[in-house]
Enzyme design. Structure first.
Site, PDB file in Angstrom:
ATOM      1  N   ARG A 124      -8.707 -42.125  53.256  1.00  0.00           N
ATOM      2  CA  ARG A 124      -8.157 -43.440  52.928  1.00  0.00           C
ATOM      3  C   ARG A 124      -7.048 -43.823  53.919  1.00  0.00           C
ATOM      4  O   ARG A 124      -6.053 -43.108  54.051  1.00  0.00           O
ATOM      5  CB  ARG A 124      -7.618 -43.429  51.491  1.00  0.00           C
ATOM      6  CG  ARG A 124      -8.691 -43.038  50.481  1.00  0.00           C
ATOM      7  CD  ARG A 124      -8.224 -43.179  49.042  1.00  0.00           C
ATOM      8  NE  ARG A 124      -9.217 -42.617  48.121  1.00  0.00           N
ATOM      9  CZ  ARG A 124     -10.284 -43.273  47.650  1.00  0.00           C
ATOM     10  NH1 ARG A 124     -10.478 -44.534  48.014  1.00  0.00           N
ATOM     11  NH2 ARG A 124     -11.134 -42.689  46.827  1.00  0.00           N
ATOM     12  N   CYS A 177      13.361 -42.718  40.052  1.00  0.00           N
ATOM     13  CA  CYS A 177      12.735 -41.396  40.061  1.00  0.00           C
ATOM     14  C   CYS A 177      13.763 -40.309  40.366  1.00  0.00           C
ATOM     15  O   CYS A 177      14.619 -40.462  41.239  1.00  0.00           O
ATOM     16  CB  CYS A 177      11.615 -41.351  41.096  1.00  0.00           C
ATOM     17  SG  CYS A 177      10.719 -39.778  41.113  1.00  0.00           S
ATOM     18  N   CYS A 214      12.644 -37.485  47.442  1.00  0.00           N
ATOM     19  CA  CYS A 214      11.759 -37.630  48.605  1.00  0.00           C
ATOM     20  C   CYS A 214      12.405 -38.555  49.638  1.00  0.00           C
ATOM     21  O   CYS A 214      12.750 -39.702  49.330  1.00  0.00           O
ATOM     22  CB  CYS A 214      10.411 -38.193  48.169  1.00  0.00           C
ATOM     23  SG  CYS A 214       9.625 -37.262  46.837  1.00  0.00           S
ATOM     24  N   CYS A 274      11.189 -42.275  50.244  1.00  0.00           N
ATOM     25  CA  CYS A 274      10.820 -43.129  49.116  1.00  0.00           C
ATOM     26  C   CYS A 274      11.933 -44.062  48.653  1.00  0.00           C
ATOM     27  O   CYS A 274      13.060 -43.621  48.386  1.00  0.00           O
ATOM     28  CB  CYS A 274      10.355 -42.264  47.944  1.00  0.00           C
ATOM     29  SG  CYS A 274       9.691 -43.243  46.582  1.00  0.00           S
ATOM     30  N   CYS A 326      -5.728 -47.821  41.041  1.00  0.00           N
ATOM     31  CA  CYS A 326      -4.782 -46.705  41.044  1.00  0.00           C
ATOM     32  C   CYS A 326      -3.480 -47.157  40.406  1.00  0.00           C
ATOM     33  O   CYS A 326      -2.960 -48.227  40.732  1.00  0.00           O
ATOM     34  CB  CYS A 326      -4.531 -46.235  42.476  1.00  0.00           C
ATOM     35  SG  CYS A 326      -6.056 -45.862  43.394  1.00  0.00           S
ATOM     36  N   CYS A 339      -7.075 -36.308  44.642  1.00  0.00           N
ATOM     37  CA  CYS A 339      -6.685 -37.214  45.721  1.00  0.00           C
ATOM     38  C   CYS A 339      -5.382 -36.674  46.285  1.00  0.00           C
ATOM     39  O   CYS A 339      -4.350 -36.690  45.607  1.00  0.00           O
ATOM     40  CB  CYS A 339      -6.509 -38.631  45.178  1.00  0.00           C
ATOM     41  SG  CYS A 339      -5.927 -39.822  46.419  1.00  0.00           S
ATOM     42  N   CYS A 391      -7.535 -44.064  38.810  1.00  0.00           N
ATOM     43  CA  CYS A 391      -6.739 -43.028  39.462  1.00  0.00           C
ATOM     44  C   CYS A 391      -5.295 -43.174  38.992  1.00  0.00           C
ATOM     45  O   CYS A 391      -4.797 -44.291  38.804  1.00  0.00           O
ATOM     46  CB  CYS A 391      -6.816 -43.162  40.979  1.00  0.00           C
ATOM     47  SG  CYS A 391      -5.826 -41.937  41.894  1.00  0.00           S
TER      48      CYS A 391
END
Length: 330
Positions: A262, A54, A58, A61, A98, A190, A130
Site C-alpha cells: 500500500r 495518545c 512516537c 506522530c 480502515c 496489515c 480494518c
C-alpha cells in the site's frame, strides 16, 4: 503440503536493496504480475475515530500527548458518524474501510464494545473492515474476529535497532506480540513502516526483512513516507527522495509477493509520475480521501485522474451479487 517459507538473511535483503534501480524495478514488476492483476489498484479510506491524546511518544506522530502540535484530543466518534463515513467511502469506490484510534492499547469496556459494533456495521455495508488501535490482547483479537474484522494494522515502523530512537513508550516485542495475537485469531495482518525518520538503509532493510520473515507473511504492507509535522521531534527531517520510496516498494514486492503493498502517507509530496513508478514497482493500493488520520492526502479527483492516466482500474467491491468495476472515468 505447503512449501516451507523462505527465511531471508540481512545480506540477502541488503543486496536486493542495493541493486541498480531499473533492474530492481524489472524484477519487482515480474513478481507482481505473477501474483496480482496488472491493472488493479485497491482504494481504501482511513478514518480517525479517536483523534489525539495518545499516551505513546512516537516521534513522527501529531496525535501524541507528549508533543505540542495543533492536534487536540477529541472524543471518540459515535457509531452513526463512523458508518456514515463508511457509506461515503463505498460511494466513491473504496472497498476497504480502515478505522484508527489514537490509543496506546485497546482496553475492555464500552469503547471496545463500540469498536465491535462499528466493525459489524462496516461489514454489513459490504466493505473490508480494518482497525488500528494500538496493542491488542489475544482475547480482544478473538472478539474482533468474531465481529467480522478482516484486518488489523500494527506497523513495525522501522528496524528493531532504530526503534528506540523513535519510540520509547513500548518495545519492538510489544509490536510483534500484537501481530502474533492478530494472526492467531485468524485476522489478516496489515503491517509496514515509515521512511524518512532518520533511519539508515540497513534499518529499512531490517524492517522489511522482519516483515518478510513472519510466517505467514503479512497480507498487507503499507509503505509510508514521513509527513513532517510541526511540534513533533521529527519536524525538521529532510523530505524523502521519491526514488527511495520506489525502491522500498520494489523490495517489499519481491520479498512479499502475495501481499498487497500500500502506497500510504506522504503522497502529497510526490508527483504523479513518482506515484506511477511506485505502482509499477508493485504498489497496488492507495488510501483514498482528503485526509489520512490527521495528515493531508490527495484530492479524490486527482487520484481518479492518476488511476486513469496510469491505465488502472479500481478494485471492484467483493460483495454478494455481480461485482461492479469502478474505473477512473466513472
Amino acid at each position: 503440503m505447503q512449501p516451507q517459507q523462505e527465511t531471508f538473511t540481512r545480506e540477502q535483503v541488503r543486496a536486493l536493496y542495493d541493486r541498480p534501480l531499473l533492474p530492481l524495478l524489472d524484477e519487482a514488476r515480474r513478481v507482481h504480475l505473477q501474483h496480482h492483476p496488472d491493472n488493479e489498484v485497491q482504494l481504501c479510506t482511513l478514518l480517525s475515530v479517536k483523534t489525539g491524546g495518545c499516551a505513546e511518544d512516537c516521534g513522527y506522530c501529531s496525535q501524541s500527548s507528549h508533543h505540542e502540535t495543533k492536534v487536540n484530543a477529541e472524543k471518540m466518534l459515535d457509531v452513526d458518524e463512523v458508518l456514515a463515513s463508511a457509506r461515503r467511502a463505498k460511494e466513491i469506490g473504496s472497498t476497504r474501510f480502515c478505522m484508527g484510534w489514537a490509543w496506546r492499547e485497546v482496553k475492555d469496556g464500552p469503547a471496545f464494545e463500540r469498536i465491535l459494533t462499528m466493525v459489524k456495521g462496516v461489514k454489513e455495508l459490504g466493505l473490508e473492515a480494518c482497525v488500528t488501535a494500538g496493542m491488542l490482547t489475544d482475547t480482544q483479537a478473538a472478539r474482533l474476529k468474531e465481529a467480522g474484522l478482516d484486518a488489523y494494522n500494527h506497523n513495525l515502523d522501522t528496524s528493531r535497532e532504530n526503534y528506540r530512537s523513535i519510540i520509547k513508550t513500548r518495545t519492538y516485542d510489544d509490536r510483534l506480540r500484537t501481530i502474533d495475537n492478530v494472526r492467531k485469531a485468524g485476522i489478516t495482518v496489515c503491517s509496514g513502516g515509515i521512511i524518512g525518520i532518520g533511519e539508515s538503509a540497513n534499518d529499512r532493510c531490517e524492517m522489511l526483512r522482519t516483515l518478510a520473515n513472519l510466517s505467514p507473511q503479512p497480507e498487507s504492507v503499507p509503505i509510508n513516507a514521513l509527513v513532517a509535522i510541526e511540534g513533533t521531534p521529527l519536524a525538521n527531517m529532510p523530505p524523502v527522495d521519491p526514488l527511495d520510496l520506489v525502491r522500498m516498494i520494489a523490495v517489499a514486492r519481491i520479498l512479499m509477493p502475495k501481499a498487497r503493498v500500500r502506497l500510504s502517507a506522504g503522497r502529497t509530496s510526490l508527483t504523479r509520475e513518482a506515484q506511477m513508478m511506485c505502482m509499477y514497482a508493485g504498489a497496488n493500493s492507495i488510501f483514498y480521501g482528503d485526509t489520512l488520520l490527521t495528515t493531508p492526502n490527495p484530492e479524490e479527483a486527482d487520484d481518479l485522474e492518476l488511476i486513469r492516466a496510469a491505465g488502472l482500474n479500481a478494485m471492484p467491491p467483493q460483495v454478494e451479487g455481480a461485482p461492479t468495476t469502478h474505473t477512473a472515468a466513472e
